[in-house]
Write a protein that holds these residues in place. Structure first.
Motif, PDB file in Angstrom:
ATOM      1  N   GLU A   1     -39.749 -48.028 -37.491  1.00  9.44           N
ATOM      2  CA  GLU A   1     -38.464 -48.717 -37.384  1.00  9.44           C
ATOM      3  C   GLU A   1     -38.578 -50.115 -36.789  1.00  9.44           C
ATOM      4  OE1 GLU A   1     -35.160 -45.151 -36.877  1.00  9.44           O
ATOM      5  OE2 GLU A   1     -35.262 -46.770 -35.419  1.00  9.44           O
ATOM      6  N   ARG A   2     -39.483 -50.303 -35.850  1.00 11.58           N
ATOM      7  CA  ARG A   2     -39.566 -51.568 -35.110  1.00 11.58           C
ATOM      8  C   ARG A   2     -40.722 -52.457 -35.560  1.00 11.58           C
ATOM      9  NH1 ARG A   2     -37.131 -51.404 -29.954  1.00 11.58           N
ATOM     10  NH2 ARG A   2     -35.508 -49.809 -29.905  1.00 11.58           N
ATOM     11  N   GLY A   3     -41.701 -51.885 -36.239  1.00 14.38           N
ATOM     12  CA  GLY A   3     -42.889 -52.645 -36.629  1.00 14.38           C
ATOM     13  C   GLY A   3     -44.045 -52.460 -35.662  1.00 14.38           C
ATOM     14  N   TRP A   4     -43.766 -51.972 -34.461  1.00  5.53           N
ATOM     15  CA  TRP A   4     -44.815 -51.712 -33.486  1.00  5.53           C
ATOM     16  C   TRP A   4     -44.338 -50.675 -32.485  1.00  5.53           C
ATOM     17  CZ3 TRP A   4     -44.373 -52.503 -28.122  1.00  5.53           C
ATOM     18  CH2 TRP A   4     -43.226 -53.197 -27.701  1.00  5.53           C
ATOM     19  N   ALA A   5     -45.290 -50.000 -31.871  1.00 11.07           N
ATOM     20  CA  ALA A   5     -44.982 -49.060 -30.800  1.00 11.07           C
ATOM     21  C   ALA A   5     -46.264 -48.768 -30.046  1.00 11.07           C
ATOM     22  CB  ALA A   5     -44.371 -47.766 -31.337  1.00 11.07           C
ATOM     23  N   VAL A   6     -46.104 -48.346 -28.802  1.00 13.05           N
ATOM     24  CA  VAL A   6     -47.239 -47.954 -27.960  1.00 13.05           C
ATOM     25  C   VAL A   6     -46.915 -46.613 -27.325  1.00 13.05           C
ATOM     26  CG1 VAL A   6     -48.637 -48.501 -25.935  1.00 13.05           C
ATOM     27  CG2 VAL A   6     -47.850 -50.357 -27.438  1.00 13.05           C
ATOM     28  N   ASN A   7     -47.813 -45.658 -27.459  1.00 13.68           N
ATOM     29  CA  ASN A   7     -47.733 -44.455 -26.647  1.00 13.68           C
ATOM     30  C   ASN A   7     -48.694 -44.651 -25.488  1.00 13.68           C
ATOM     31  OD1 ASN A   7     -47.289 -41.898 -25.608  1.00 13.68           O
ATOM     32  ND2 ASN A   7     -48.715 -40.895 -27.013  1.00 13.68           N
ATOM     33  N   VAL A   8     -48.177 -44.674 -24.263  1.00 15.83           N
ATOM     34  CA  VAL A   8     -49.026 -44.860 -23.088  1.00 15.83           C
ATOM     35  C   VAL A   8     -49.739 -43.534 -22.815  1.00 15.83           C
ATOM     36  CG1 VAL A   8     -49.117 -45.645 -20.702  1.00 15.83           C
ATOM     37  CG2 VAL A   8     -47.364 -46.540 -22.226  1.00 15.83           C
ATOM     38  N   GLY A   9     -50.540 -43.133 -23.770  1.00 12.38           N
ATOM     39  CA  GLY A   9     -51.245 -41.861 -23.725  1.00 12.38           C
ATOM     40  C   GLY A   9     -51.683 -41.520 -25.144  1.00 12.38           C
ATOM     41  N   GLY A  10     -51.959 -40.252 -25.392  1.00 13.26           N
ATOM     42  CA  GLY A  10     -52.288 -39.786 -26.746  1.00 13.26           C
ATOM     43  C   GLY A  10     -53.676 -40.208 -27.205  1.00 13.26           C
ATOM     44  N   GLY A  11     -53.903 -40.010 -28.504  1.00  9.26           N
ATOM     45  CA  GLY A  11     -55.189 -40.349 -29.093  1.00  9.26           C
ATOM     46  C   GLY A  11     -56.228 -39.265 -28.933  1.00  9.26           C
ATOM     47  N   MET A  12     -55.823 -37.998 -29.076  1.00  9.01           N
ATOM     48  CA  MET A  12     -56.723 -36.856 -28.856  1.00  9.01           C
ATOM     49  C   MET A  12     -57.481 -36.531 -30.146  1.00  9.01           C
ATOM     50  SD  MET A  12     -54.363 -34.606 -26.230  1.00  9.01           S
ATOM     51  CE  MET A  12     -52.843 -34.630 -27.183  1.00  9.01           C
TER      52      MET A  12
END
Length: 473
Positions: free
Chosen positions: A190-201
């Motif tokens: 929806e926004r073109g970008w996002a960050v999850n301050v975590g994840g990546g398992m």
């Protein structure tokens, strides 16, 4: 990217040889400069969003702890429960299980965030959601048997804790990370970008976890994103079909409801609609079913995973192969001499870059530029990029064993974001992934501050990015 390359790139187990440096550094620099000078109204991340703001709110209501975020909130996902603590036992593993809070604290302190209210709070992924990828047997074991949690976390003392406590202090936070990754992908669309301050398992796969990774949040998030977009497009088609003249409604609804790669479903919609009465509403209903079903089966959005954690993302690769996902592409750049050395999973990698221990900034960044250049030439244009931004590439990291400086990590992240915006023209969802050096959290915060400053992600907040801290290299 070359549209004609799409068919060839769908074949599994394709290996692409990546040169040590981009073919034309001067041309790449000129293209970047031209894109940077472009009008922000047309070159910002908002211009690469795939759906309208709010279009996915209903599809992610179960994963968003509050109302769907409005423009005053940033697509930055975080929950205090990301941070794992159980009587200090977690400190026996080199992974800093509390680094997520440190990152957010630093961003607030330095003015990158105006306040915590700008963050988006996720909910835990339920066992039912996890079952979209993980087997019933594995989910039973991870939720009921301490030994499975011990295998995943590599912390033998956990076997002595009551299972209920282990679930509360370890497994539930991991499920929160999964919810955050899923939510971040929806926000990025929806926004073109996002960050999850975590994840990546990225080491977890359908029937097992390893390397501090119990759940494959990346493939879970991709599958959820496909269904969400298919549902949103189908709903738009239903509205368009209802408003259209009855004779034209079937074709209009079928076309509007079809996500990328669903041409077959679109072709079948008019005939199917005719069999059930030929009305626009019937066509819209058919389109809804076809689009959502195709997305669940692996169609829909073309997703590129750029995995720059120091370790091979073998769990994502295994799940891609097991699911036969021809619309999921992987660029994986990792230290080839360390865990997990999973040759079977390498068959899923579309662009594979194996590094040697000790690789430093110049070689690392040149090989990344070459890999991204290759991706632009041989892979289809992605609808979404999932960026697994591990900081275990830092010099001195005890598990990554590479030699990248803190400044090199900041430059790496900016390079990937700029490529997504200016070359791939695709939304990016960034996950933090691994990082075991003492200064990992500080480097992450410095890199995010740089991204916020360079791409004006939070207008009115801190205008200048702080210098990257030394990594001790």
């Amino acid at each position: 990217m070359e549209p004609g390359a799409e068919t060839a790139a769908c074949a599994p187990a394709r290996y692409v040889t990546v040169p040590d440096a981009p073919s034309s550094p001067a041309a790449a620099a000129a293209a970047t400069a031209a894109a940077t000078a472009a009008d922000p109204a047309t070159s910002g991340f908002g211009a690469v969003a795939r759906v309208a703001p709010g279009a996915l709110a209903a599809s992610y209501a179960d994963l968003c702890a509050a109302a769907w975020p409005g423009p005053e909130q940033l697509p930055v996902v975080y929950h205090p429960n990301y941070n794992i603590s159980f009587f200090g036992i977690e400190k026996l593993h080199p992974f800093d299980a509390g680094k997520f809070a440190k990152v957010v604290k630093t961003l607030n302190r330095d003015g990158v965030l105006r306040s915590d209210t700008q963050l988006v709070t996720p909910r835990e992924a339920t066992p039912e959601l996890l079952a979209d990828v993980h087997t019933a047997d594995y989910l039973h074991r991870i939720h009921n048997h301490n030994f499975t949690v011990v295998q995943v976390t590599e912390l033998a003392p956990l076997a002595m804790l009551p299972n209920k406590l282990l679930q509360w202090r370890v497994v539930a936070p991991m499920r929160m990370h999964v919810g955050g990754t899923m939510l971040a992908m929806g926000l990025a669309l929806e926004r073109g970008w996002a960050v999850n301050v975590g994840g990546g398992m990225h080491h977890a796969s359908a029937d097992r976890g390893m390397g501090w990774c119990p759940f494959d949040d990346i493939v879970l998030g991709v599958r959820r994103a496909r269904r969400a977009v298919a549902t949103a497009e189908a709903a738009a088609a239903a509205g368009a079909g209802a408003a259209a003249p009855e004779g034209a409604g079937a074709a209009a609804a079928a076309g509007a409801a079809t996500p990328a790669g669903q041409a077959d479903a679109a072709a079948g919609a008019p005939a199917a609609a005719a069999q059930v009465g030929g009305t626009a509403a019937a066509a819209a209903a058919f389109a809804t079913t076809a689009a959502v079903g195709a997305a669940a089966a692996g169609g829909g959005l073309k997703v590129l995973v750029i995995d720059l954690d120091a370790h091979q993302g073998n769990g994502v690769g295994r799940d891609k192969l097991a699911l036969g996902d021809g619309q999921l592409y992987i660029l994986d750049m990792y230290n080839g001499g360390i865990f997990p050395r999973d040759d079977e999973a390498k068959a899923a990698i579309d662009i594979k870059v194996e590094l040697k221990s000790g690789t430093e900034d110049d070689v690392y960044l040149n090989r990344l530029r070459a890999a991204l250049e290759r991706a632009a030439l041989v892979l289809p244009r992605p609808d979404l990029v999932v960026y697994n931004a591990g900081t275990d590439v830092l010099a001195g990291d005890p598990l990554g064993r590479l030699g990248v400086s803190a400044a090199g990590v900041v430059e790496r992240d900016e390079l990937v974001w700029r490529w997504c915006r200016d070359v791939a023209r695709a939304p990016i969802a960034m996950l933090l992934s691994g990082g075991y050096a003492r200064d990992s959290a500080a480097v992450i915060a410095a890199s995010l501050a740089n991204l916020f400053a360079k791409f004006d992600l939070n207008p009115g907040a801190a205008a200048a990015a702080p210098a990257a801290p030394s990594s001790g290299a």
